[in-house]
Design a protein around this motif. Structure first.
Motif, PDB file in Angstrom:
ATOM      1  N   VAL A   1     -13.011  -0.245  -2.765  1.00  8.31           N
ATOM      2  CA  VAL A   1     -12.432  -1.592  -2.054  1.00  8.31           C
ATOM      3  C   VAL A   1     -13.543  -2.706  -2.146  1.00  8.31           C
ATOM      4  CG1 VAL A   1     -11.667  -2.639   0.138  1.00  8.31           C
ATOM      5  CG2 VAL A   1     -10.765  -0.367  -0.581  1.00  8.31           C
TER       6      VAL A   1
ATOM      7  N   LEU B   1       0.967  -1.121   0.024  1.00 10.65           N
ATOM      8  CA  LEU B   1       0.102   0.134  -0.074  1.00 10.65           C
ATOM      9  C   LEU B   1       0.683   1.171  -0.194  1.00 10.65           C
ATOM     10  CD1 LEU B   1      -2.779  -0.879   2.528  1.00 10.65           C
ATOM     11  CD2 LEU B   1      -3.164  -0.935  -0.084  1.00 10.65           C
TER      12      LEU B   1
ATOM     13  N   GLY C   1      -9.198   6.012   4.734  1.00 11.51           N
ATOM     14  CA  GLY C   1      -9.617   6.192   3.281  1.00 11.51           C
ATOM     15  C   GLY C   1     -10.326   7.448   3.423  1.00 11.51           C
TER      16      GLY C   1
ATOM     17  N   CYS D   1      -1.776   6.682  -0.926  1.00 10.54           N
ATOM     18  CA  CYS D   1      -2.815   6.117  -1.818  1.00 10.54           C
ATOM     19  C   CYS D   1      -4.253   6.217  -0.902  1.00 10.54           C
ATOM     20  CB  CYS D   1      -2.719   4.813  -2.356  1.00 10.54           C
ATOM     21  SG  CYS D   1      -2.779   3.410  -0.959  1.00 10.54           S
TER      22      CYS D   1
ATOM     23  N   LEU E   1      -7.239   6.405  -3.236  1.00 11.59           N
ATOM     24  CA  LEU E   1      -7.988   4.985  -3.308  1.00 11.59           C
ATOM     25  C   LEU E   1      -9.587   5.455  -3.003  1.00 11.59           C
ATOM     26  CD1 LEU E   1      -7.773   1.961  -2.954  1.00 11.59           C
ATOM     27  CD2 LEU E   1      -7.500   2.092  -0.572  1.00 11.59           C
TER      28      LEU E   1
ATOM     29  N   LEU F   1      -2.779   4.407  -6.270  1.00  8.44           N
ATOM     30  CA  LEU F   1      -3.784   2.911  -6.202  1.00  8.44           C
ATOM     31  C   LEU F   1      -5.332   3.599  -6.269  1.00  8.44           C
ATOM     32  CD1 LEU F   1      -3.899   0.163  -6.391  1.00  8.44           C
ATOM     33  CD2 LEU F   1      -3.834   0.111  -3.585  1.00  8.44           C
ATOM     34  N   GLU F   2      -6.111   3.442  -7.081  1.00 10.91           N
ATOM     35  CA  GLU F   2      -7.428   3.693  -7.104  1.00 10.91           C
ATOM     36  C   GLU F   2      -8.383   2.239  -6.508  1.00 10.91           C
ATOM     37  OE1 GLU F   2      -8.405   4.934 -10.767  1.00 10.91           O
ATOM     38  OE2 GLU F   2      -7.233   6.976 -10.976  1.00 10.91           O
ATOM     39  N   SER F   3      -8.050   1.444  -6.786  1.00 10.25           N
ATOM     40  CA  SER F   3      -8.828   0.173  -6.394  1.00 10.25           C
ATOM     41  C   SER F   3      -8.147  -0.949  -5.670  1.00 10.25           C
ATOM     42  CB  SER F   3      -9.810  -0.320  -7.747  1.00 10.25           C
ATOM     43  OG  SER F   3      -8.816  -1.185  -8.505  1.00 10.25           O
ATOM     44  N   LEU F   4      -8.683  -1.596  -4.828  1.00 14.08           N
ATOM     45  CA  LEU F   4      -8.096  -2.545  -4.159  1.00 14.08           C
ATOM     46  C   LEU F   4      -9.261  -3.852  -3.894  1.00 14.08           C
ATOM     47  CD1 LEU F   4      -5.728  -3.914  -2.060  1.00 14.08           C
ATOM     48  CD2 LEU F   4      -7.038  -2.648  -0.147  1.00 14.08           C
TER      49      LEU F   4
END
Length: 534
Positions: A450, A393, A472, A442, A447, A399-402
């Motif tokens: 999720v 991380l 977040g 992120c 982010l 990073l936009e999606s996890l």
């Protein structure tokens, strides 16, 4: 006037009754119909009409499947009651004779089809037949392969696999033949140079790449259970100058097959459980400036480098192993640094546990991934995965999606290689996320989405969700997917499970959020079940 109209109407009806509309079908329509018919019906249809006698010679899609034809013949001809009563346990003499006769019939049909084929361009050609040491028509297979390599074929599949490990094949409950000492088929060593071939799939065979000519039009090469007896990936691709897609699954190859100093023009590379003659690990050192997708699935990871992959989009690294040592973390980190141009990354639990054990990798990778927007992790959320998740991380600032796909928890074992577990795992798992004081770029800035699959509601899962919601700051959605209870659970168990999931929902909804607008949603996954012990 009315009388004349009736006469003309009757005349038209009489004329239409005498017309053979089937025989008058356009040839394109007939060929399209033949394509959907099993092989055994081609012969039957050729007897229906004189115009259809040789129509099958113009079919541009040929699917010659031994299992399909032999099963149909044996099912009709078998008469022994002992065979019928114990198809899955015993094969008597009459049954074996019927199978051998059916296989010879298959060979005769294939010979006839290839002999009388019109020579037109074949869009798809598939030959599937078992090869073993007691082959009834081994010399004939060479002739079929030679036809396929010298004809105008665009897509070619040659499958000599033995089928199931213990049985030859089984269709609709009928066991057709036992697997008797099957060996990979040795492709003929001829300097074939097919001109139109664009897609080639080989299964359960072995070949010497150095004995073949150039496949100038080939764009996709897929090898399944293939023994590559010589050369390197560079030599192989040099014979296929247009090759873009290379896939190897369960293949044997020389020790340094994937070591090449020249640039490879391939765009897609898929490696699954390949190995050398002696071990399931081998070095990889390639240069791929056009590579778009890379997938590596295996049991071990050695020194691996993929240089100049500047166009890379999708990367999957899935190592399935219970053991690791300090060097594995360095190998994995070195590989990831070669792939820092990628946009999407998927890693297995082993990778996540091993990564932070490399030199200086406890907090994050030395080089941030400036293009990576989508991350997929297969995790059990065990203690040894937490530093790896944290390291990743911090290493992906945009990073936009996890996605977290929860799997069966498994701790990598270290003591087989060294005296103690790496000291980075000396912490309390329950308070790990609370102890992370340094920021995650992120989470604070980019982010937004999720997704967590296979959610049960265990403490480690709740702690992970709590950490993501609390940090977040731009998070928009956190979707949790959970499995339904198995259908054979009792009524009381089903009620308890519903209450259990309701409590999970309430807990998730009441967790503190860094962004009040963040939406938390629980969704049941249909078709997937968990056991009663949740």
């Amino acid at each position: 006037m009315e009388c004349n109209r009736r006469r003309r109407s009757r005349s038209r009806q009489d004329t239409s009754r005498g017309i053979d509309y089937i025989s008058r079908m356009p040839i394109e329509v007939l060929l399209h119909i033949f394509y959907f018919l099993p092989l055994k019906y081609w012969i039957v249809m050729s007897l229906v009409s004189k115009q259809w006698k040789y129509i099958w010679t113009q079919i541009s899609i040929l699917n010659l499947d031994e299992a399909e034809l032999v099963t149909g013949i044996v099912r009709k001809e078998i008469s022994c009651l002992s065979c019928i009563a114990s198809l899955n346990h015993h094969i008597c003499q009459c049954h074996q004779h019927a199978v051998n006769a059916a296989r010879r019939k298959f060979a005769e049909i294939v010979d006839r089809i290839l002999l009388f084929h019109s020579g037109c361009t074949i869009e798809q050609f598939r030959l599937s037949c078992q090869h073993d040491n007691q082959e009834l028509y081994a010399p004939t297979i060479d002739k079929w392969v030679q036809f396929s390599m010298t004809s105008n074929i665009i897509e070619l599949e040659l499958d000599f696999s033995p089928g199931m490990p213990n049985n030859y094949y089984e269709m609709e409950g009928l066991l057709v033949r036992r697997n008797i000492d099957c060996q990979p088929y040795a492709l003929p060593r001829h300097a074939f140079q097919p001109k139109l071939l664009k897609v080639l799939t080989l299964s359960f065979c072995k070949f010497k790449a150095s004995s073949y000519g150039a496949f100038k039009s080939l764009k996709r090469l897929s090898l399944y259970h293939v023994d590559i007896l010589d050369c390197s990936i560079g030599d192989l691709i040099s014979k296929c100058p247009a090759l873009e897609d290379l896939s190897l699954k369960y293949c044997f190859h020389p020790e340094k097959f994937f070591v090449c100093k020249q640039e490879l023009k391939i765009k897609y590379l898929f490696l699954m459980h390949c190995m050398t003659e002696n071990r399931a690990m081998f070095p990889i050192a390639i240069i791929t400036p056009n590579l778009l997708t890379l997938t590596i699935v295996g049991s071990y990871l050695m020194s691996t480098s993929v240089k100049r992959a500047i166009k890379l989009i999708n990367v999957t690294i899935d190592i399935e192993q219970r053991f690791a040592d300090h060097a594995q973390g360095n190998f994995l980190a070195s590989l990831l640094l070669d792939l820092f141009h990628c946009h999407t990354l998927a890693l297995s639990s082993w990778c996540i546990q091993v990564l932070p054990t490399g030199d200086g990798l406890h907090r994050q990778l030395p080089l941030p991934f400036r293009n990576l927007k989508h991350l997929m992790l297969h995790v059990g959320l065990v203690k040894q995965e937490l530093p790896g998740i944290s390291c990743l991380l911090r290493s992906f600032p945009i990073l936009e999606s996890l996605q977290l796909k929860l799997c069966t928890p498994m701790n990598v074992e270290w003591d087989i290689f060294q005296d103690m577990i790496p000291n980075i795992f000396e912490f309390e798992a329950q308070s790990y996320w609370e102890s992370q004081n340094s920021p995650f770029h992120c989470l604070q800035n980019v982010l937004k989405k999720v997704k967590i699959y296979g959610f049960v509601g265990q403490n480690t899962e709740m702690e992970m969700v709590k950490f993501l919601l609390e940090n977040g700051k731009v998070l928009e959605t956190l979707d949790v997917y959970y499995y339904g209870l198995n259908p054979w659970a009792s009524t009381q168990e089903a009620l308890d499970y519903k209450w259990f999931q309701f409590r999970n929902l309430v807990t998730l909804m009441t967790l503190p959020k860094a962004r009040s607008q963040a939406r938390v949603k629980m969704t049941k996954v249909y078709g997937a079940y968990m056991s009663v012990a949740y």
